[in-house]
Enzyme design. Structure first.
Site, mmCIF file in Angstrom:
data_model
loop_
_atom_site.group_PDB
_atom_site.id
_atom_site.type_symbol
_atom_site.label_atom_id
_atom_site.label_comp_id
_atom_site.label_asym_id
_atom_site.label_seq_id
_atom_site.Cartn_x
_atom_site.Cartn_y
_atom_site.Cartn_z
ATOM 1 N N LYS A 159 0.840 -1.189 0.000
ATOM 2 C CA LYS A 159 0.000 0.000 0.000
ATOM 3 C C LYS A 159 0.885 1.252 0.000
ATOM 4 C CE LYS A 159 -4.160 -1.920 0.601
ATOM 5 N NZ LYS A 159 -5.334 -1.695 -0.264
ATOM 6 N N LYS A 262 -14.555 -7.016 -5.957
ATOM 7 C CA LYS A 262 -14.748 -7.372 -4.559
ATOM 8 C C LYS A 262 -16.218 -7.706 -4.359
ATOM 9 C CE LYS A 262 -11.024 -4.428 -2.784
ATOM 10 N NZ LYS A 262 -10.680 -3.221 -1.991
#
Length: 349
Positions: A159, A262
């Site tokens: 990230k 997702k």
């Protein structure tokens, strides 16, 4: 059919920091759907993307609202269930919980795991990434070391998009890269944390360091800038927050190289399958991701994983108290069970 909804709270072994903030746990909802003596399981987990927030409270209230009208329907009445969810403008996480439970019920009804029901081949499943959140170089390296002690690491998602700027991103990334064994696949997710200029700079810098692809470099509000980045980036670009359902995909063709699916965004396996086919028709690649999902939701997507190019289904691996057991991690690959339906069971069973 009968519906039972039970909240359960899970805690992360290591809190996860992204460009938008830090999460340490989540209260998710376990949905059990019963008909003809068969029980199907689903899950809804809260998430927030920009101004849109699907909280546990909102999801729970809507599921309770749907309990009575769902009683008159059967798990095989997919169209009628979809019509009902359309009428109440159901949250995508609510749709996901019901859709997963119906799929689990169907698999149990016919006695087959979903991957086999769909005719998929588990040997095609690639490694799932483990995620290292934003932090100091020392903290990031410590997180990587903890992952290496817990699971076989074959793919790492890092990230970036630090509020401290791209210099901080570069420092953290360089420290991590020095600790990674040779051959580990590396991808980057900025969670919309960069400007166009920073995204171009970082795409070029990361490409020189062996990164596989770059996910959501720009905020969803800046989708209009994607063509400029697409023209300049040496790395494949994937979008997450910019793509919820199949309807979002055609406008992205020619602006990105792939999409992140997702379950909580898409509304379940039914829409996830539509997204896969739409993406392929548009010449795009597919990756799977997760929020603070337990083994139920990640096992559900694992059944579709033979159709994905990249996988990031590690949220349940970072839970200290996941009450469910499902897909098995083998050599860094999340393999769906042989048991019918999703193949999940309670850890206390």
């Amino acid at each position: 059919m009968d519906i039972r909804i039970q909240p359960f709270t899970v805690h992360k072994r290591v809190p996860l920091t992204i460009s938008r903030g830090t999460t340490a746990g989540s209260t998710n909802l376990w949905l059990r759907l019963s008909a003809d003596g068969i029980e199907g399981w689903g899950e809804a987990s809260p998430f927030s993307v920009g101004p849109d927030s699907q909280t546990t409270e909102l999801i729970s209230a809507q599921l309770q609202q749907l309990e009575q009208p769902l009683r008159s329907l059967h798990p095989l009445q997919a169209q009628a269930i979809d019509n009902l969810l359309d009428q109440v403008q159901a949250f995508s996480a609510v749709r996901a919980a019901i859709d997963l439970a119906c799929h689990d019920w169907l698999g149990k009804r016919v006695g087959l795991p979903l991957w086999q029901l769909w005719g998929l081949e588990r040997q095609r499943i690639g490694p799932t990434a483990v995620t290292v959140g934003i932090g100091s170089a020392a903290a990031a390296c410590d997180r990587l070391q903890k992952w290496q002690q817990q699971v076989p690491v074959r793919s790492v998602k890092i990230k970036l998009g630090s509020p401290a700027g791209i210099a901080a991103d570069q420092t953290m990334f360089s420290a991590l890269l020095s600790q990674l064994p040779e051959g580990v696949k590396v991808s980057i997710d900025a969670n919309g944390g960069w400007s166009l200029a920073d995204a171009i700079t970082m795409a070029e810098w990361l490409a020189d360091r062996g990164v596989t692809y770059l996910e959501q470099p720009l905020a969803a509000a800046d989708d209009g800038l994607l063509p400029q980045l697409y023209a300049r980036s040496p790395l494949p670009l994937f979008v997450d927050e910019s793509c919820f359902t199949s309807a979002d995909i055609p406008p992205l063709a020619g602006c990105v190289h792939g999409i992140n699916i997702k379950l909580m965004k898409s509304g379940g396996l039914s829409e996830a399958r539509r997204m896969i086919h739409t993406a392929r028709a548009c010449g795009l690649q597919v990756m799977f991701g997760c929020y603070s999902d337990s083994a139920i939701a990640n096992t559900a997507l694992a059944h579709l994983s033979p159709l994905a190019d990249h996988l990031d289904l590690d949220s349940h691996l970072n839970l200290s108290d996941d009450p469910f057991i499902g897909a098995e991690l083998r050599d860094g690959r999340l393999i769906p069970p042989d048991a019918p339906g999703l193949g999940c069971h309670h850890a206390d069973a």
